[in-house]
Design a protein around this motif. Sequence first.
Motif, PDB file in Angstrom:
ATOM      1  N   ALA A 144       0.821  -1.203   0.000  1.00  0.00           N
ATOM      2  CA  ALA A 144       0.000   0.000   0.000  1.00  0.00           C
ATOM      3  C   ALA A 144       0.858   1.258   0.000  1.00  0.00           C
ATOM      4  O   ALA A 144       0.541   2.243  -0.682  1.00  0.00           O
ATOM      5  N   ASP A 148       0.825   4.127  -2.978  1.00  0.00           N
ATOM      6  CA  ASP A 148       0.358   5.489  -2.728  1.00  0.00           C
ATOM      7  C   ASP A 148       1.467   6.523  -2.565  1.00  0.00           C
ATOM      8  O   ASP A 148       1.210   7.725  -2.676  1.00  0.00           O
ATOM      9  N   ARG A 176      -5.989   6.053   6.531  1.00  0.00           N
ATOM     10  CA  ARG A 176      -6.710   5.563   5.354  1.00  0.00           C
ATOM     11  C   ARG A 176      -7.945   6.428   5.224  1.00  0.00           C
ATOM     12  O   ARG A 176      -8.787   6.471   6.123  1.00  0.00           O
ATOM     13  N   ASN A 177      -8.053   7.154   4.119  1.00  0.00           N
ATOM     14  CA  ASN A 177      -9.168   8.076   3.960  1.00  0.00           C
ATOM     15  C   ASN A 177     -10.401   7.345   3.423  1.00  0.00           C
ATOM     16  O   ASN A 177     -10.323   6.170   3.041  1.00  0.00           O
ATOM     17  N   LYS A 181      -7.513   5.418   0.167  1.00  0.00           N
ATOM     18  CA  LYS A 181      -6.113   5.732  -0.085  1.00  0.00           C
ATOM     19  C   LYS A 181      -5.382   6.041   1.216  1.00  0.00           C
ATOM     20  O   LYS A 181      -5.969   6.584   2.155  1.00  0.00           O
ATOM     21  N   GLN A 183      -2.777   8.265   3.331  1.00  0.00           N
ATOM     22  CA  GLN A 183      -2.487   9.688   3.301  1.00  0.00           C
ATOM     23  C   GLN A 183      -1.761  10.071   4.575  1.00  0.00           C
ATOM     24  O   GLN A 183      -2.057   9.552   5.655  1.00  0.00           O
ATOM     25  N   THR A 243      -9.542  -1.624   6.328  1.00  0.00           N
ATOM     26  CA  THR A 243     -10.096  -2.087   5.050  1.00  0.00           C
ATOM     27  C   THR A 243     -11.463  -2.724   5.259  1.00  0.00           C
ATOM     28  O   THR A 243     -12.396  -2.498   4.476  1.00  0.00           O
TER      29      THR A 243
END
Length: 245
Positions: A144, A148, A176-177, A181, A183, A243
């Motif tokens: 991840a 990203d 995790r937005n 994603k 961030q 998730t």
Amino acid sequence: MTLNRRKVLFLLGATGSAVALETCRSLVWTDVAAAQTSTSGKITLPPLPYDYKALEPHIDARTMRFHHDNHHATYVKNLNAALAKYPNLQSKSVEQLLREIQSVPEDIRTTVRNNGGGHENHSMFWRIMKPKGGGEPTGAIASAIKADFGSFATFKQQFNEAGSKRFGSGWVWLIRNPAGKLQITSTPNQDSPLMEGNYPIMGNDVWEHAYYLKYQNRRAEYLTAWWNVINWDEVNRRLAQATKA
């Protein structure tokens, strides 16, 4: 699972070693992390999952003792005092209270924001560190980060920069937005990313009490050293949890 006196004595007596003690710590932590409220409905202070000196030389024992036993304990005390005014809120988890912070009664909202955030943030913080941690991330979090941020080196640099630029007290986060994603962000004081609808995957405490006894005003040095104690297994667990959520 209940860790009773007989189990503790068996573990300690069977080996007489530090390994058994650390096993006990791990079992106790698992129980507390699963439910941070007592039978009375009060929030409880989770014990450290390792010894105070376990993260040395990167984080010293004096800082860990002061940080956990004084600062985190105070957040728990103040949060319980606020929630005692509204027994109906005691059935909610701290995470729920933070996600719904605008629904918390106005007279205790700031207290819940500061102390609930402090409790939730620190409960995560202790778990995402471990003795002999660090190194390159593995598993889903490694994939991840690469997707990203391009590389772990780039992510690490940006994370440290965000922590250095946070003026005054606060936290630097990998979140995790809602779009799924990863961030990097930072928050003031004990604000939690949960209040903005984001899920905190990992975060570093940049309040001075987290590092000043060892590093004084050298926050950048602390931020660099902190990567040596990261528990990537726990970070991966939090990513999986985010998730699913």
